[in-house]
Design a protein around this motif. Sequence first.
Motif, PDB file in Angstrom:
ATOM      1  N   LEU A  82      63.809  33.802  40.426  1.00  0.00           N
ATOM      2  CA  LEU A  82      63.153  32.841  41.319  1.00  0.00           C
ATOM      3  C   LEU A  82      62.312  33.538  42.388  1.00  0.00           C
ATOM      4  CD1 LEU A  82      66.035  30.305  42.102  1.00  0.00           C
ATOM      5  CD2 LEU A  82      64.014  29.907  40.698  1.00  0.00           C
ATOM      6  N   ALA A  83      61.137  32.939  42.681  1.00  0.00           N
ATOM      7  CA  ALA A  83      60.356  33.417  43.820  1.00  0.00           C
ATOM      8  C   ALA A  83      61.195  33.176  45.072  1.00  0.00           C
ATOM      9  CB  ALA A  83      59.053  32.647  43.903  1.00  0.00           C
ATOM     10  N   HIS A  84      60.994  34.009  46.113  1.00  0.00           N
ATOM     11  CA  HIS A  84      61.904  33.936  47.265  1.00  0.00           C
ATOM     12  C   HIS A  84      61.883  32.563  47.956  1.00  0.00           C
ATOM     13  CE1 HIS A  84      58.661  34.279  50.277  1.00  0.00           C
ATOM     14  NE2 HIS A  84      58.063  34.967  49.329  1.00  0.00           N
ATOM     15  N   TYR A  85      60.776  31.829  47.804  1.00  0.00           N
ATOM     16  CA  TYR A  85      60.673  30.535  48.492  1.00  0.00           C
ATOM     17  C   TYR A  85      61.167  29.355  47.632  1.00  0.00           C
ATOM     18  CZ  TYR A  85      56.469  31.060  45.709  1.00  0.00           C
ATOM     19  OH  TYR A  85      55.622  31.327  44.693  1.00  0.00           O
ATOM     20  N   ALA A  86      61.468  29.625  46.358  1.00  0.00           N
ATOM     21  CA  ALA A  86      61.842  28.504  45.483  1.00  0.00           C
ATOM     22  C   ALA A  86      63.355  28.410  45.344  1.00  0.00           C
ATOM     23  CB  ALA A  86      61.196  28.679  44.118  1.00  0.00           C
ATOM     24  N   THR A  87      63.892  27.175  45.403  1.00  0.00           N
ATOM     25  CA  THR A  87      65.324  27.040  45.184  1.00  0.00           C
ATOM     26  C   THR A  87      65.605  26.780  43.716  1.00  0.00           C
ATOM     27  OG1 THR A  87      65.161  24.719  45.704  1.00  0.00           O
ATOM     28  CG2 THR A  87      66.014  26.154  47.441  1.00  0.00           C
ATOM     29  N   ALA A  88      64.619  26.269  43.012  1.00  0.00           N
ATOM     30  CA  ALA A  88      64.809  26.008  41.587  1.00  0.00           C
ATOM     31  C   ALA A  88      63.465  26.062  40.896  1.00  0.00           C
ATOM     32  CB  ALA A  88      65.440  24.635  41.383  1.00  0.00           C
ATOM     33  N   CYS A  89      63.480  26.547  39.670  1.00  0.00           N
ATOM     34  CA  CYS A  89      62.244  26.587  38.888  1.00  0.00           C
ATOM     35  C   CYS A  89      62.614  26.551  37.408  1.00  0.00           C
ATOM     36  CB  CYS A  89      61.463  27.863  39.205  1.00  0.00           C
ATOM     37  SG  CYS A  89      59.911  27.972  38.309  1.00  0.00           S
ATOM     38  N   SER A  90      61.861  25.781  36.637  1.00  0.00           N
ATOM     39  CA  SER A  90      62.059  25.772  35.185  1.00  0.00           C
ATOM     40  C   SER A  90      60.711  25.875  34.516  1.00  0.00           C
ATOM     41  CB  SER A  90      62.704  24.454  34.734  1.00  0.00           C
ATOM     42  OG  SER A  90      64.008  24.355  35.215  1.00  0.00           O
ATOM     43  N   ASP A  91      60.691  26.542  33.384  1.00  0.00           N
ATOM     44  CA  ASP A  91      59.451  26.594  32.610  1.00  0.00           C
ATOM     45  C   ASP A  91      59.565  25.658  31.417  1.00  0.00           C
ATOM     46  OD1 ASP A  91      58.378  28.485  34.263  1.00  0.00           O
ATOM     47  OD2 ASP A  91      58.876  30.198  32.973  1.00  0.00           O
ATOM     48  N   ILE A  92      58.466  24.974  31.136  1.00  0.00           N
ATOM     49  CA  ILE A  92      58.364  24.294  29.851  1.00  0.00           C
ATOM     50  C   ILE A  92      57.765  25.341  28.927  1.00  0.00           C
ATOM     51  CG2 ILE A  92      57.253  22.442  28.544  1.00  0.00           C
ATOM     52  CD1 ILE A  92      57.220  20.824  31.173  1.00  0.00           C
ATOM     53  N   GLU A  93      58.489  25.651  27.868  1.00  0.00           N
ATOM     54  CA  GLU A  93      58.020  26.713  26.980  1.00  0.00           C
ATOM     55  C   GLU A  93      57.684  26.154  25.603  1.00  0.00           C
ATOM     56  OE1 GLU A  93      60.236  30.639  28.769  1.00  0.00           O
ATOM     57  OE2 GLU A  93      61.190  29.655  27.063  1.00  0.00           O
ATOM     58  N   TYR A  94      56.737  26.827  24.963  1.00  0.00           N
ATOM     59  CA  TYR A  94      56.351  26.449  23.608  1.00  0.00           C
ATOM     60  C   TYR A  94      56.637  27.636  22.691  1.00  0.00           C
ATOM     61  CZ  TYR A  94      53.669  24.775  19.631  1.00  0.00           C
ATOM     62  OH  TYR A  94      53.305  24.352  18.376  1.00  0.00           O
ATOM     63  N   LYS A  95      56.952  27.320  21.442  1.00  0.00           N
ATOM     64  CA  LYS A  95      57.240  28.388  20.482  1.00  0.00           C
ATOM     65  C   LYS A  95      55.915  28.876  19.903  1.00  0.00           C
ATOM     66  CE  LYS A  95      61.003  28.946  17.146  1.00  0.00           C
ATOM     67  NZ  LYS A  95      60.513  30.099  16.499  1.00  0.00           N
ATOM     68  N   PHE A  96      55.287  29.829  20.612  1.00  0.00           N
ATOM     69  CA  PHE A  96      53.993  30.347  20.165  1.00  0.00           C
ATOM     70  C   PHE A  96      54.190  31.317  19.009  1.00  0.00           C
ATOM     71  CE2 PHE A  96      52.868  29.121  24.563  1.00  0.00           C
ATOM     72  CZ  PHE A  96      51.709  28.412  24.302  1.00  0.00           C
ATOM     73  N   PRO A  97      53.223  31.387  18.087  1.00  0.00           N
ATOM     74  CA  PRO A  97      53.394  32.276  16.936  1.00  0.00           C
ATOM     75  C   PRO A  97      53.411  33.754  17.313  1.00  0.00           C
ATOM     76  CG  PRO A  97      51.504  30.808  16.609  1.00  0.00           C
ATOM     77  CD  PRO A  97      51.985  30.610  18.011  1.00  0.00           C
ATOM     78  N   PHE A  98      52.829  34.120  18.466  1.00  0.00           N
ATOM     79  CA  PHE A  98      52.722  35.550  18.775  1.00  0.00           C
ATOM     80  C   PHE A  98      53.844  36.095  19.641  1.00  0.00           C
ATOM     81  CE2 PHE A  98      49.777  32.799  21.000  1.00  0.00           C
ATOM     82  CZ  PHE A  98      50.234  32.876  22.304  1.00  0.00           C
ATOM     83  N   THR A  99      54.485  35.262  20.456  1.00  0.00           N
ATOM     84  CA  THR A  99      55.532  35.808  21.324  1.00  0.00           C
ATOM     85  C   THR A  99      56.848  35.063  21.212  1.00  0.00           C
ATOM     86  OG1 THR A  99      54.921  34.318  23.097  1.00  0.00           O
ATOM     87  CG2 THR A  99      53.952  36.510  23.178  1.00  0.00           C
ATOM     88  N   ASP A 100      56.920  34.121  20.304  1.00  0.00           N
ATOM     89  CA  ASP A 100      58.045  33.207  20.284  1.00  0.00           C
ATOM     90  C   ASP A 100      57.938  32.305  21.505  1.00  0.00           C
ATOM     91  OD1 ASP A 100      59.834  32.360  18.557  1.00  0.00           O
ATOM     92  OD2 ASP A 100      61.464  33.691  19.101  1.00  0.00           O
ATOM     93  N   TRP A 101      59.032  32.110  22.271  1.00  0.00           N
ATOM     94  CA  TRP A 101      58.952  31.162  23.376  1.00  0.00           C
ATOM     95  C   TRP A 101      58.184  31.751  24.554  1.00  0.00           C
ATOM     96  CZ3 TRP A 101      60.386  26.354  22.329  1.00  0.00           C
ATOM     97  CH2 TRP A 101      61.306  26.142  21.298  1.00  0.00           C
ATOM     98  N   ASP A 102      57.245  30.986  25.086  1.00  0.00           N
ATOM     99  CA  ASP A 102      56.548  31.462  26.283  1.00  0.00           C
ATOM    100  C   ASP A 102      56.070  30.273  27.122  1.00  0.00           C
ATOM    101  OD1 ASP A 102      55.516  33.293  28.110  1.00  0.00           O
ATOM    102  OD2 ASP A 102      54.841  34.607  26.505  1.00  0.00           O
ATOM    103  N   GLU A 103      55.774  30.598  28.378  1.00  0.00           N
ATOM    104  CA  GLU A 103      55.508  29.538  29.377  1.00  0.00           C
ATOM    105  C   GLU A 103      54.223  28.756  29.126  1.00  0.00           C
ATOM    106  OE1 GLU A 103      55.582  30.963  33.424  1.00  0.00           O
ATOM    107  OE2 GLU A 103      54.375  29.284  34.126  1.00  0.00           O
ATOM    108  N   LEU A 104      54.388  27.444  29.261  1.00  0.00           N
ATOM    109  CA  LEU A 104      53.259  26.527  29.160  1.00  0.00           C
ATOM    110  C   LEU A 104      53.008  25.907  30.535  1.00  0.00           C
ATOM    111  CD1 LEU A 104      51.418  24.953  27.228  1.00  0.00           C
ATOM    112  CD2 LEU A 104      53.369  23.559  26.600  1.00  0.00           C
TER     113      LEU A 104
END
Length: 463
Positions: A263-285
């Motif tokens: 987490l960034a120092h100012y964030a109390t919570a963060c989630s990524d919506i990820e997609y299963k890209f063909p080149f890296t598997d799961w990565d941030e969208l």
Amino acid sequence: MPKKEEINIMEKLVSLAKRRGFIFPSSEIYGGLASSYDYGPLGIELKNNVKKIWWRDMVQQRKDVFGLDAAILMHPKTWEASGHLKSFSDPLVDCRKCKKRFRADHILHVQGIKPDLGTMHEKPEALKVCPECGGELTKIRDFNLMFKTFLGPVEDSASIAYLRPETAQGIFVNYKNVKDSMRAKLPFGIAQIGKSFRNEITPGNFIFRTREFEQMELEYFVNPKEANKQYKYWLEQRFNWYIESLGIEKSNLRLRPHEKDELAHYATACSDIEYKFPFTDWDELEGISNRQDYDLKQHSTVSGEELNYRDEDGKVFIPYVIEPSAGVDRTVLTILVDAYSEISGGRTETTKSTKDLEVVMKFHKDVAPIKIAILPLVKKEKLQKVAAELHQSLKQNWTTMYDETASVGRRYRRQDEIGTPYCVTIDFETIEKDNSVTVRDRDTMMQERVKIEELVEYFGEKL
Ligand code: ATP
């Protein structure tokens, strides 16, 4: 590791994107500019559709969100207040032998080691050797990702400005303007779509990571007491948006909550919506975070302006903010990857053998760059005349394409390849008998006769 055939899909997609006018390498006649891309005639329709749908769902169909279009160049103090000047950097290492540049955290990630800023700087074993040539790596340097420029003719420190690395800060500095001019009451949001620039160390994977890109960001201001509830609400809203509004396959999406040390120092919570890209598997969208009151507080301190809120009981406080932050280009890439399908032959008369693969881009109808193709059966004046009139009438409401070259089978195939949901064919029966046309559905391949005078209503229901 992505499978070989998955990487192959990316190659096919990049080639299709160029051949069919979606995305071109930038300044190609000069040999191209690394990781810079131009959107062609179909790409810009697709990209505009993504932005339109986001704006429709996030601003126009809500009562509590206001739109904004802030300037890309902002007062340099903005970046001091936001923390970007001091800490918007990536850990960079160079190979002394092959001169390639890497992000230290990416090297660790590939080796299954969780990147951690502290241990990265101690240069563990994993960061000694170049992953490409085995050469010696340099020590980590922190590299600021902001593009620097100068305002006006004099290039001195007083005229330094930066191309914004995110659209969010344009929203924070306008919090008071929007609140006062719109008489906004909490909770309320400010939304913006626009270009951002980051001097990425390792751009790549087509339009996944580029130095110039577009973002769609919402800053949703809430009473601190409500922040957790609102955070959860936005996680759900944004995750479902990709499925419901863009037609992305649910099983290719996941929500990944950040671990505490991510987490960034100012964030109390963060989630990524990820997609299963063909080149890296799961990565941030898209990232969704609870940034608390960090940004407004910082801007208030540095500017001296009160950026607070007075509630009905007269209590004054700085609101918390929930931020869903998405990338336009990454969403376009996701849509392209998700829509790409190869179907064994026989769909159109051009592929007799089932070994012959046909490409169909199965775009959601709202996203498809061209909604209807108009195809006179043969190049005969009588048919062309009716087709041209029909084209003129349908293009008042929808993006259309007129095509009269080659056989109808080949033209259907071309439209499948760019994901056009409907083809309209004008034949001799149209003019001699029933004043009707054949409408072909991309997905079911069903064909039905529809009266010309009923077409606008017909497509009004379908699209
Ligand atoms: P990453 O970890 O991939 O560098 P980030 O966490 O730094 O991304 P944010 O600052 O959260 O990204 O930006 C929000 C969104 O903007 C990302 O989810 C992504 O969709 C998009 N984005 C960020 N950087 C880039 C880039 N260089 N090229 C294309 N899109 C980007």
